[in-house]
Design a protein around this motif. Structure first.
Motif, PDB file in Angstrom:
ATOM      1  N   ASN A  20      -8.341   7.328   1.715  1.00  0.00           N
ATOM      2  CA  ASN A  20      -8.705   8.744   1.661  1.00  0.00           C
ATOM      3  C   ASN A  20     -10.098   8.981   2.223  1.00  0.00           C
ATOM      4  N   ALA A  21     -10.994   8.011   1.990  1.00  0.00           N
ATOM      5  CA  ALA A  21     -12.346   8.142   2.519  1.00  0.00           C
ATOM      6  C   ALA A  21     -12.389   7.706   3.979  1.00  0.00           C
ATOM      7  N   ARG A  22     -11.239   7.415   4.539  1.00  0.00           N
ATOM      8  CA  ARG A  22     -11.119   6.949   5.922  1.00  0.00           C
ATOM      9  C   ARG A  22     -11.944   5.693   6.141  1.00  0.00           C
ATOM     10  N   HIS A  23     -11.963   4.858   5.116  1.00  0.00           N
ATOM     11  CA  HIS A  23     -12.523   3.522   5.289  1.00  0.00           C
ATOM     12  C   HIS A  23     -11.337   2.637   5.683  1.00  0.00           C
ATOM     13  N   LEU A  26     -25.923  -0.962  11.735  1.00  0.00           N
ATOM     14  CA  LEU A  26     -24.708  -0.300  11.270  1.00  0.00           C
ATOM     15  C   LEU A  26     -23.749  -0.001  12.414  1.00  0.00           C
ATOM     16  N   ARG A  27     -24.292   0.092  13.609  1.00  0.00           N
ATOM     17  CA  ARG A  27     -23.425   0.416  14.744  1.00  0.00           C
ATOM     18  C   ARG A  27     -23.068  -0.785  15.605  1.00  0.00           C
ATOM     19  N   ASP A  84     -23.375  -1.429   0.880  1.00  0.00           N
ATOM     20  CA  ASP A  84     -23.063  -0.287   1.735  1.00  0.00           C
ATOM     21  C   ASP A  84     -23.104  -0.687   3.211  1.00  0.00           C
ATOM     22  N   GLY A 137       0.641   5.994   4.069  1.00  0.00           N
ATOM     23  CA  GLY A 137      -0.544   6.399   4.815  1.00  0.00           C
ATOM     24  C   GLY A 137      -1.791   5.595   4.541  1.00  0.00           C
ATOM     25  N   TYR A 165       6.236   8.663   2.880  1.00  0.00           N
ATOM     26  CA  TYR A 165       6.551   7.384   3.515  1.00  0.00           C
ATOM     27  C   TYR A 165       7.343   7.566   4.809  1.00  0.00           C
ATOM     28  N   ARG A 181      -0.940  11.584  11.108  1.00  0.00           N
ATOM     29  CA  ARG A 181      -0.963  10.281  11.761  1.00  0.00           C
ATOM     30  C   ARG A 181      -0.882  10.372  13.264  1.00  0.00           C
ATOM     31  N   ASN A 190     -19.966  -0.655   5.823  1.00  0.00           N
ATOM     32  CA  ASN A 190     -19.990   0.148   7.049  1.00  0.00           C
ATOM     33  C   ASN A 190     -20.051  -0.694   8.313  1.00  0.00           C
ATOM     34  N   GLN A 225     -15.487  -2.125   7.655  1.00  0.00           N
ATOM     35  CA  GLN A 225     -14.820  -1.037   8.329  1.00  0.00           C
ATOM     36  C   GLN A 225     -14.621  -1.352   9.790  1.00  0.00           C
ATOM     37  N   MET A 261      -0.646   0.324  10.777  1.00  0.00           N
ATOM     38  CA  MET A 261      -1.790   0.142  11.673  1.00  0.00           C
ATOM     39  C   MET A 261      -2.276  -1.301  11.619  1.00  0.00           C
ATOM     40  N   PHE A 304      -9.145   2.488  16.761  1.00  0.00           N
ATOM     41  CA  PHE A 304      -9.081   3.331  17.956  1.00  0.00           C
ATOM     42  C   PHE A 304     -10.327   3.188  18.824  1.00  0.00           C
ATOM     43  N   LYS A 363      -0.634   0.272   6.434  1.00  0.00           N
ATOM     44  CA  LYS A 363       0.184  -0.931   6.615  1.00  0.00           C
ATOM     45  C   LYS A 363       0.594  -1.107   8.072  1.00  0.00           C
ATOM     46  N   SER A 370     -15.709  12.675   1.287  1.00  0.00           N
ATOM     47  CA  SER A 370     -15.320  11.744   0.229  1.00  0.00           C
ATOM     48  C   SER A 370     -16.539  11.368  -0.609  1.00  0.00           C
ATOM     49  N   GLY A 400       0.833  -1.197   0.000  1.00  0.00           N
ATOM     50  CA  GLY A 400       0.000   0.000   0.000  1.00  0.00           C
ATOM     51  C   GLY A 400       0.868   1.247   0.000  1.00  0.00           C
ATOM     52  N   GLY A 401       0.350   2.285  -0.640  1.00  0.00           N
ATOM     53  CA  GLY A 401       1.054   3.561  -0.684  1.00  0.00           C
ATOM     54  C   GLY A 401       1.174   4.152   0.712  1.00  0.00           C
TER      55      GLY A 401
END
Ligand SMILES: Nc1ncnc2c1ncn2[C@@H]1O[C@H](COP(=O)(O)OP(=O)(O)OP(=O)(O)O)[C@@H](O)[C@H]1O
Ligand SMILES: [Mg+2]
Lengths: 584, 467
Positions: A418-421, A551-552, A490, A234, B324, B353, A494, A498, A239, A502, A237, B380, A231-232
């Motif tokens: 990016n979508a924080r999924h 969903l929760r 969906d 951020g 990175y 982060r 969710n 996901q 986490m 934390f 990986k 998003s 993975g790129g």
């Protein structure tokens, strides 16, 4: 002792002459500060090339190289658990005592505290057979791990002459004397680049449970398996690997920070002692060994750190433990190879990487496995390697070669991240070849586990195709049964895929909760599909008042809260019943 | 400063920034070299490769005017060191730590190797103190914490300098009354940029608390390789020896990387991507990792490197390798900038982060992590819906999707956009966050908890309905 003379210094690569008697991969001490290095090339005329594991600034041609006659090895014995080492097994806590917050080079320390006393319980008697694999004693290393002292593979078969009685002994003491006068103590050495021998490799049939739903249910890894997380930057990986280090059901974790951030190691070091293993109830640090060769530490030691790590893993495997090893990141390791190779002026292959990159990768991943050990037990080493492809492009050499040696591929996706999924593991590009091997195990938890996960997977894949059409004509133009697919997908994303690392409840999902969630979602899916087919409106399903609770459920229902589970199941099912009764 | 050392006359060849010398003895790897040009100029250099009788030297002052015969080289016996002292705050230096403001050398015997030493991960303290920058898009969604390395990924013509200056001006801790000292390093930027920062520090009255290391566009490119290291060496001294809190601003890392590529090419090294050397990652890490906190130590280094992405391409090796290594990135977006939004912080690719440990209960506000996560998720979706709308037309969108579009606009105009001199407290920022979330139906907000909805979402709705 043999000595040579430095003739050239180019970064971590040093050349020396008068090295006729130095062996390939022999450890040497370089210069007046006696920096640790390893002979990596021997040439005609007594010339040797050495890779030095410390900063070579200030080193001069003409200084001495001291040969040691041994290969780069790790010291094995009690006291490894809970420790943080650098790439060549120097304990960083000791280094901090000696040189302060910054690592001074040339610092030498014992990997293990030789003065510490351990309570030894002998398991053989005089006259017993003594050969490789025999367990001659036990030590309770930490509250959760019992260390077994095993006769090393190099021992010639003989008999036990004497053995000390149960009691407290320290590092240097002899515990056992054999008929042929060989002695055994707590410690042994093993060269890091050589896999430790086993009796046989076994089939992989048990999952390494990770507590991450997307992995356990959709792309599972088996105990003894090998997985890659590309993975790129951020995308998650580290986490994911940390989550595995925390919650996976391995007995021992070896976590290698290989060319990554200092703070990430600090975080593990601070956090793990406070976290409690959900199975043993003990601090997580008691089962963890950390190896830190951060990005600003010498690059040659980065190269060796993953071998150091996997050798420690094999040591515990040989006692019958299930060990999981995380390497973050194997790309930095490959780059270390590339840098060293460049300085050696070797012919480059793809993107400057040396032609032996795939061989080296294989020699790492091939050390994973579920085995029958020399001591007659079963143990495993599961390997999980992060890959950091430049630009997030998986067609680069390290990702490509790695995927030949692993059977489980968790592709991290930039758009999801990016979508924080999170975890941003793509259900489209990931795969696991272990699924069939371990489905049997899950079948024992829930006979329909496989059917449920297959159904949900199908919905997810169908959605990918439908989204393409929806992007052109708008989702509202689709027929109800297709819009239901979008809705269900969906919900699965969710409610199930996901998972927030934390969130106090959601960070670890037990197998029991997972099978329940799968069942609930699969039943919901099947019944809704059925209702739509029989003429129910999508809006009716959309309006089910318990949907937000569905969903929760991941973060609101605890792993063991059977009542809440039954409750929710009941609400969903009666809502569907109501829609059904309206149809008649 | 005069240091005795071996002196040699004549060099065997000169190639780009590199000089090759034969018939030498007793030279150490990495040793500092003083090169005297035929006209008597003195320049510094460093040994890159050494054998028993020859050395390769990289000349920081450039090789212009050097000749084979008349060049002299004196080997100074150690790696490059710069003086460090608290008096360096308020001063301007060149990339090698020599005064550039006409004032004398700082009075100190303390000289440090610019390469520093790696921090032992065992000795680090995990950074977790929230820094309020007063910029909502950072504080709310990409929180900076004390000791973090958080770069700005920008493009030519985008307002990264204004933004960095605003952060330097406004950054503060909520719990303590301590000021940040600033160490500023400029590599290969135009004089105007340096001037802009000097003026901005002057106007906010902090110039006495700023040390500047300038290696501008017309200075020799090799000097750029040392400039950030000099700056970080001083920063480490201030933070870890004196216990101060230091904010290091480095601009522009792209110029640094280009200088590195130039040297690597001159040495005939095998290039990796786009001609950059294979060790670019490790080289960048050796600087970026010089940020953070130490266990038991009072001080901290917070790093904010600025880099301009060549053709706005985030997958270019410079931003890619930076991302990175650093602990997140603030990405500036040209499209938002064109639409007049300042600061044009891109909603999705930006990331902090260390945010997770710096915010929330007892630090900012309990709901902060969830609000941030919800805004990311919703924004998003906005992006998806915008692209859908561009195909099927806005009128064809479902009512909920239309609300998302509205949310997107409000989010950009109210949360992201703000004045260059506007210092928003985090409480206000969170309020604005909820205000825009209220555009969306309650059922869409899954990332915030029921209690939070009751407290912040319903509350206002009921007030409205009472009216
Ligand atoms: N499972 C998760 N739950 C919550 N947040 C996550 C999760 N995974 C990733 N994140 C978020 O994404 C950030 C980046 O993740 P991480 O550090 O693991 O990325 P990475 O792939 O290791 O990046 P790099 O290659 O730069 O090291 C984290 O700091 C966190 O904010
Ligand atoms: Mg990472």
């Amino acid at each position: 002792m043999n000595e040579g003379i430095i003739t050239r210094i180019n970064g971590p690569i040093v050349e020396a002459r008068n090295m006729e008697r130095a062996g390939m991969l022999e450890v040497v001490e370089v210069g007046t500060e006696r920096l640790i290095g390893e002979v990596i090339r021997v040439r005609h005329g007594g010339l040797a090339t050495i890779q030095v594991y410390e900063n070579t600034s200030g080193l001069k041609p003409g200084e001495t190289v001291y040969c040691t006659g041994r290969q780069l090895s790790v010291k094995l014995g009690p006291g490894l658990l809970g420790t943080i080492y650098d790439g060549i097994q120097r304990p960083l806590d000791r280094i901090a005592e000696l040189s302060g917050a910054m690592i001074r080079r040339g610092e030498k320390t014992e990997p293990l505290d030789m003065n510490k006393k351990w309570h030894f319980v002998p398991t053989v008697n005089p006259g017993d057979e003594l050969k490789p694999g025999v367990v001659y004693g036990e030590i309770q290393e930490t509250d959760s791990i019992k260390l077994k002292l095993i006769v090393p593979p190099s021992q010639k078969p003989t008999l036990v002459k004497t053995i000390v009685p149960e009691g407290d002994y320290s590092g240097e003491e002899t515990l056992l004397v054999a008929e042929n006068n060989d002695t055994l103590g707590f410690y042994q050495y093993w060269p890091v680049r050589k896999p430790r021998p086993v009796v046989a490799r076994k089939q992989l049939t048990t999952p390494l449970l990770t507590g991450l739903r997307v992995i356990d249910a959709f792309f599972p890894i088996a105990k003894g398996g090998a997985a890659a997380i590309p993975g790129g930057f951020g995308t998650g990986k580290t986490m994911t690997q940390q989550a595995l280090a925390k919650w996976s059901d391995a007995d021992i974790i070896v976590y290698i920070g290989c060319g990554e951030r200092g703070n990430e190691m600090t975080e593990v070091l601070r956090e793990f002692p406070e976290l409690v293993d959900p199975r043993s109830g003990r601090s997580l640090m008691e089962r963890t060994i950390l190896i830190a060769n951060t990005s600003n530490m010498p690059v040659a030691a980065r190269e060796v750190s993953i071998y150091t790590g996997i050798t420690l893993a094999e040591y515990y495997r040989d006692m019958g433990y299930h060990v999981a090893i995380m390497a973050d990141s194997t790309s930095r390791w490959a780059e270390a190879l590339r840098e060293l190779s460049g300085r050696l002026e070797e012919m480059p292959a793809d993107e400057g990487f040396p032609a032996y990159l795939p061989t080296r990768l294989a020699s790492f991943y091939e050390r994973a496995g579920f085995v029958e050990t020399m001591s007659g037990t079963s143990g495993s080493v599961s390997v999980i390697g992060a890959v950091s492809p430049p630009g997030g492009d998986f067609s680069e050499p390290v990702t490509q070669h790695t995927s030949r040696f692993i059977r489980c591929f968790w592709a991290l996706n930039r758009a999801l991240a990016n979508a924080r999924h999170y975890p941003a593991i793509s259900w489209h590009d990931s795969y696991s070849e272990y699924l069939i091997d371990i489905a049997g195990w899950w079948g024992q938890q829930d006979a329909e586990w496989k059917a449920h996960r297959d159904l949900l997977m199908e919905v997810l894949q169908e959605e990918v195709a439908l989204q393409r059409i929806a992007k052109l004509i708008g989702p509202d133009a689709l027929p109800d049964h297709q819009r239901l697919t979008l809705l269900v997908a969906d919900i699965v994303k969710n409610a199930f895929l996901q998972q927030n690392s934390f969130d106090e409840i959601d960070m670890y999902c037990s197998p029991g909760k997972q099978t329940w969630m799968l069942r609930l979602l699969a039943t919901f899916t099947e019944r809704s599909q059925n209702l739509i087919r029989r003429g129910a409106m999508l809006a009716d399903i959309n309006a089910i008042s318990a949907l937000p609770r569905l969903l929760r459920m991941k973060s609101e229902i605890r792993n063991d809260d059977k009542t809440a589970m039954a409750n929710l199941e009941q609400q969903i099912s009666s809502a569907l019943d109501a829609i059904e009764s309206n149809l008649r | 400063m005069k240091v005795a050392g071996l002196e040699y006359r004549g060099v065997s060849s000169i190639d780009g920034p590199l000089v090759f010398i034969d018939n030498i003895r007793g030279i150490a790897y990495d040793e500092l070299v003083e090169i005297t040009t035929p006209t008597g100029d003195v320049r510094l250099g460093q040994v890159l490769d050494v054998t028993a009788s020859a050395a390769v030297i990289q000349v920081f002052g450039g090789t212009v005017g050097l000749s084979q015969e008349k060049t002299k080289a004196r080997f100074l016996g150690s790696a490059l060191k710069i003086p460090v002292s608290k008096d360096m705050l308020g001063r301007v230096f060149d990339g090698l730590g020599r005064p550039k403001d006409g004032l004398p050398e700082p009075l100190t015997a303390d000289r440090r190797d610019v390469n520093g030493m790696p921090v032992n991960p065992y000795s680090r303290e995990y950074p977790r103190d929230f820094i309020q920058t007063g910029i909502s898009s950072i504080d709310l969604m990409n929180t900076l914490v004390r000791g973090q390395k958080l770069p700005i990924f920008s493009g030519n013509g985008l307002p990264h300098n204004r933004m960095a200056a605003q952060i330097a001006r406004q950054a503060k801790l909520l719990s303590e009354e301590v000021e940040f000292s600033i160490v500023f390093a400029a590599m290969g930027v135009k004089y105007d940029v340096a001037r802009f920062f000097i003026d901005s520090f002057e106007r906010s009255g902090v110039l006495h608390n700023v040390a500047m290391f300038l290696s501008l566009a017309d200075d020799p490119s090799a000097e750029r390789l040392v400039t950030p290291r000099s700056a970080l060496t001083l920063a480490e001294y201030l933070a870890f020896d004196l216990g101060m809190h230091v904010l290091v601003i480095i601009t522009d890392m792209s110029n640094y990387c280009e200088a590195l590529r130039e040297i690597a090419t001159a040495r005939g090294e095998i290039p990796s991507r786009k001609g950059y050397p294979g060790y670019l990652y490790s080289d960048l890490a050796s600087m970026y990792e010089r940020a953070g906190r130490l266990r038991g130590g009072a001080g901290s280094i917070t790093q904010m490197p600025i880099l301009t992405m060549p053709s706005d391409d985030i997958s270019h090796p410079i931003p890619d390798l930076t991302g990175y290594i650093t602990e997140g990135q603030i990405v500036l977006e040209r499209d938002m900038h064109q639409r007049g939004i300042y600061p044009p912080v891109a909603g999705l690719p930006s990331l902090s982060r260390l945010m997770k440990d710096g915010i929330g209960k007892g630090r900012t506000r309990d709901d902060h992590p969830h609000v941030a996560s919800q805004l990311f998720a919703a924004y998003s979706k906005v992006k998806d819906i915008r692209s859908l709308a561009s195909v099927i037309g806005e009128e064809e969108l479902s009512p909920v999707d239309k609300l998302y579009l509205k949310f997107g606009v409000e989010f950009e105009n109210k949360v992201v956009s703000q004045g260059e001199f506007e210092d928003r407290p985090i409480q206000r920022t969170l309020e604005i966050g909820w205000e825009v979330l209220k555009i969306l139906p309650r059922s869409e907000l899954l990332r915030v908890s029921e209690e939070e909805l009751a407290m912040y979402y319903d509350e206002a709705v009921t007030i409205k309905s009472k009216k």
